[in-house]
Design a protein around this motif. Structure first.
Motif, PDB file in Angstrom:
ATOM      1  N   PRO A 133       0.816  -1.168   0.121  1.00  0.00           N
ATOM      2  CA  PRO A 133       0.083   0.040  -0.150  1.00  0.00           C
ATOM      3  C   PRO A 133       0.747   1.270   0.066  1.00  0.00           C
ATOM      4  CG  PRO A 133      -0.837  -1.540   1.625  1.00  0.00           C
ATOM      5  CD  PRO A 133       0.500  -2.224   1.102  1.00  0.00           C
ATOM      6  N   GLU A 134       2.083   1.452   0.632  1.00  0.00           N
ATOM      7  CA  GLU A 134       2.884   2.511   0.644  1.00  0.00           C
ATOM      8  C   GLU A 134       4.062   2.428  -0.335  1.00  0.00           C
ATOM      9  OE1 GLU A 134       1.919   5.092   2.272  1.00  0.00           O
ATOM     10  OE2 GLU A 134       0.274   3.835   3.133  1.00  0.00           O
ATOM     11  N   ILE A 135       3.738   1.608  -1.467  1.00  0.00           N
ATOM     12  CA  ILE A 135       5.061   1.564  -2.433  1.00  0.00           C
ATOM     13  C   ILE A 135       5.287   3.053  -2.996  1.00  0.00           C
ATOM     14  CG2 ILE A 135       3.297   1.447  -4.689  1.00  0.00           C
ATOM     15  CD1 ILE A 135       5.297  -0.837  -5.643  1.00  0.00           C
ATOM     16  N   VAL A 136       6.620   3.212  -3.495  1.00  0.00           N
ATOM     17  CA  VAL A 136       7.296   4.123  -4.046  1.00  0.00           C
ATOM     18  C   VAL A 136       7.448   3.893  -5.575  1.00  0.00           C
ATOM     19  CG1 VAL A 136       9.436   5.711  -4.128  1.00  0.00           C
ATOM     20  CG2 VAL A 136       8.544   5.039  -1.791  1.00  0.00           C
ATOM     21  N   TRP A 137       6.912   4.686  -6.438  1.00  0.00           N
ATOM     22  CA  TRP A 137       6.713   4.280  -7.791  1.00  0.00           C
ATOM     23  C   TRP A 137       7.566   5.473  -8.436  1.00  0.00           C
ATOM     24  CZ3 TRP A 137       4.173  -0.386  -9.392  1.00  0.00           C
ATOM     25  CH2 TRP A 137       3.845  -0.337 -10.788  1.00  0.00           C
ATOM     26  N   ASP A 138       8.548   5.113  -9.090  1.00  0.00           N
ATOM     27  CA  ASP A 138       9.587   6.026  -9.626  1.00  0.00           C
ATOM     28  C   ASP A 138       9.498   5.662 -11.159  1.00  0.00           C
ATOM     29  OD1 ASP A 138      11.605   7.842 -10.340  1.00  0.00           O
ATOM     30  OD2 ASP A 138      12.864   7.324  -8.540  1.00  0.00           O
ATOM     31  N   VAL A 139       8.954   6.675 -11.961  1.00  0.00           N
ATOM     32  CA  VAL A 139       8.736   6.421 -13.526  1.00  0.00           C
ATOM     33  C   VAL A 139       9.956   7.628 -13.928  1.00  0.00           C
ATOM     34  CG1 VAL A 139       7.377   6.701 -15.424  1.00  0.00           C
ATOM     35  CG2 VAL A 139       6.489   5.660 -13.078  1.00  0.00           C
ATOM     36  N   THR A 140      10.517   7.145 -14.846  1.00  0.00           N
ATOM     37  CA  THR A 140      11.903   7.907 -15.476  1.00  0.00           C
ATOM     38  C   THR A 140      11.276   9.175 -16.398  1.00  0.00           C
ATOM     39  OG1 THR A 140      13.698   7.843 -16.834  1.00  0.00           O
ATOM     40  CG2 THR A 140      11.796   6.720 -17.716  1.00  0.00           C
ATOM     41  N   PRO A 141      11.869  10.245 -16.288  1.00  0.00           N
ATOM     42  CA  PRO A 141      11.374  11.576 -16.742  1.00  0.00           C
ATOM     43  C   PRO A 141      11.356  11.233 -18.210  1.00  0.00           C
ATOM     44  CG  PRO A 141      13.128  11.933 -14.903  1.00  0.00           C
ATOM     45  CD  PRO A 141      13.048  10.371 -15.099  1.00  0.00           C
ATOM     46  N   GLY A 142      10.355  11.755 -18.883  1.00  0.00           N
ATOM     47  CA  GLY A 142      10.366  11.667 -20.443  1.00  0.00           C
ATOM     48  C   GLY A 142       9.203  10.637 -20.796  1.00  0.00           C
ATOM     49  N   PHE A 143       9.124   9.687 -19.662  1.00  0.00           N
ATOM     50  CA  PHE A 143       7.888   8.621 -20.033  1.00  0.00           C
ATOM     51  C   PHE A 143       6.652   9.456 -19.606  1.00  0.00           C
ATOM     52  CE2 PHE A 143       5.645   4.762 -18.967  1.00  0.00           C
ATOM     53  CZ  PHE A 143       6.007   3.821 -19.803  1.00  0.00           C
ATOM     54  N   PRO A 144       5.654   9.188 -20.376  1.00  0.00           N
ATOM     55  CA  PRO A 144       4.182   9.835 -20.012  1.00  0.00           C
ATOM     56  C   PRO A 144       4.010   9.776 -18.448  1.00  0.00           C
ATOM     57  CG  PRO A 144       4.193   8.618 -21.999  1.00  0.00           C
ATOM     58  CD  PRO A 144       5.304   8.192 -21.708  1.00  0.00           C
ATOM     59  N   GLY A 145       3.736  10.736 -17.940  1.00  0.00           N
ATOM     60  CA  GLY A 145       3.377  10.423 -16.540  1.00  0.00           C
ATOM     61  C   GLY A 145       4.541  10.298 -15.595  1.00  0.00           C
ATOM     62  N   GLY A 146       5.901  10.660 -16.295  1.00  0.00           N
ATOM     63  CA  GLY A 146       7.130  10.304 -15.497  1.00  0.00           C
ATOM     64  C   GLY A 146       7.085  11.189 -14.063  1.00  0.00           C
ATOM     65  N   GLY A 147       7.611  10.566 -13.150  1.00  0.00           N
ATOM     66  CA  GLY A 147       7.896  11.230 -11.747  1.00  0.00           C
ATOM     67  C   GLY A 147       7.624  10.160 -10.699  1.00  0.00           C
ATOM     68  N   VAL A 148       7.436  10.517  -9.455  1.00  0.00           N
ATOM     69  CA  VAL A 148       7.644   9.619  -8.273  1.00  0.00           C
ATOM     70  C   VAL A 148       6.229   9.821  -7.630  1.00  0.00           C
ATOM     71  CG1 VAL A 148       8.550   8.992  -6.074  1.00  0.00           C
ATOM     72  CG2 VAL A 148      10.038  10.178  -8.121  1.00  0.00           C
ATOM     73  N   TYR A 149       5.614   8.655  -7.493  1.00  0.00           N
ATOM     74  CA  TYR A 149       4.503   8.592  -6.760  1.00  0.00           C
ATOM     75  C   TYR A 149       4.368   7.926  -5.517  1.00  0.00           C
ATOM     76  CZ  TYR A 149       2.686   9.681 -11.449  1.00  0.00           C
ATOM     77  OH  TYR A 149       2.994  10.259 -12.768  1.00  0.00           O
ATOM     78  N   HIS A 150       3.690   8.092  -4.751  1.00  0.00           N
ATOM     79  CA  HIS A 150       3.498   7.198  -3.228  1.00  0.00           C
ATOM     80  C   HIS A 150       2.449   6.888  -2.818  1.00  0.00           C
ATOM     81  CE1 HIS A 150       7.721   9.253  -2.264  1.00  0.00           C
ATOM     82  NE2 HIS A 150       7.152  10.341  -3.025  1.00  0.00           N
ATOM     83  N   GLY A 151       2.439   5.389  -2.728  1.00  0.00           N
ATOM     84  CA  GLY A 151       1.282   4.884  -2.313  1.00  0.00           C
ATOM     85  C   GLY A 151       0.714   4.016  -3.549  1.00  0.00           C
ATOM     86  N   PHE A 152       0.037   2.943  -3.215  1.00  0.00           N
ATOM     87  CA  PHE A 152      -0.681   2.309  -4.291  1.00  0.00           C
ATOM     88  C   PHE A 152      -1.825   2.946  -4.777  1.00  0.00           C
ATOM     89  CE2 PHE A 152      -4.065  -0.747  -5.490  1.00  0.00           C
ATOM     90  CZ  PHE A 152      -3.431  -1.518  -6.233  1.00  0.00           C
ATOM     91  N   ASP A 153      -2.699   3.787  -3.862  1.00  0.00           N
ATOM     92  CA  ASP A 153      -3.882   4.554  -4.525  1.00  0.00           C
ATOM     93  C   ASP A 153      -3.240   5.883  -5.692  1.00  0.00           C
ATOM     94  OD1 ASP A 153      -5.565   3.246  -3.271  1.00  0.00           O
ATOM     95  OD2 ASP A 153      -5.530   4.261  -1.435  1.00  0.00           O
ATOM     96  N   SER A 154      -2.146   6.363  -5.185  1.00  0.00           N
ATOM     97  CA  SER A 154      -1.621   7.450  -5.882  1.00  0.00           C
ATOM     98  C   SER A 154      -1.118   6.806  -7.399  1.00  0.00           C
ATOM     99  CB  SER A 154      -0.541   8.172  -5.463  1.00  0.00           C
ATOM    100  OG  SER A 154      -0.078   9.085  -6.288  1.00  0.00           O
TER     101      SER A 154
END
Length: 130
Positions: free
Chosen positions: A29-50
């Protein structure tokens, strides 16, 4: 040699083709999801819901199909799994692409707690935008 338990969790997630029920089981539930810049929606997300609402929600709206395909898996002794593979994408306009990625997962107590993603953003951009 048998597959590690950590690799089995990552493989299960990929094999599900993003099945929401499987994702709910394997992603913390508290995952940190780090998507590379340049990828659509790239950024860092915190939590499964986000991740579901803020990343996958707008991202998947652009596709008829999009899912990761794991090809090679490597585990270390520090709860990490390195996965090489590709995303299979079919846009709403019918364009298809296979986009290479490498994922670094952290697995704790049988759940994915962190993702660091790098992918071929140019191929995906060309598929989406011509």
């Amino acid at each position: 040699m048998s597959e590690s338990a950590d690799i089995a969790v990552v493989r299960r997630m990929y094999d599900s083709k993003l099945d929401p029920a499987v994702l709910q089981e394997v992603i913390h539930p508290e995952i940190v999801w780090d998507v590379t810049p340049g990828f659509p929606g790239g950024g860092v997300y915190h939590g499964f819901d986000s991740v579901g609402r803020d990343f996958f929600g707008p991202f998947l709206d652009r596709f008829d199909a999009f899912f990761p395909v794991g090809e090679q898996y490597y585990a270390d002794d520090e709860d990490h799994v390195f996965a090489l593979g590709h995303y299979h994408a079919v846009t709403k306009e019918g364009e298809t692409a296979d986009v290479r990625f490498i994922h670094l997962w952290t697995v704790r107590d049988g759940q994915l707690t962190e993702l660091r993603q790098v992918a071929d953003t140019l191929v995906l951009d060309q598929t989406l935008n011509g």
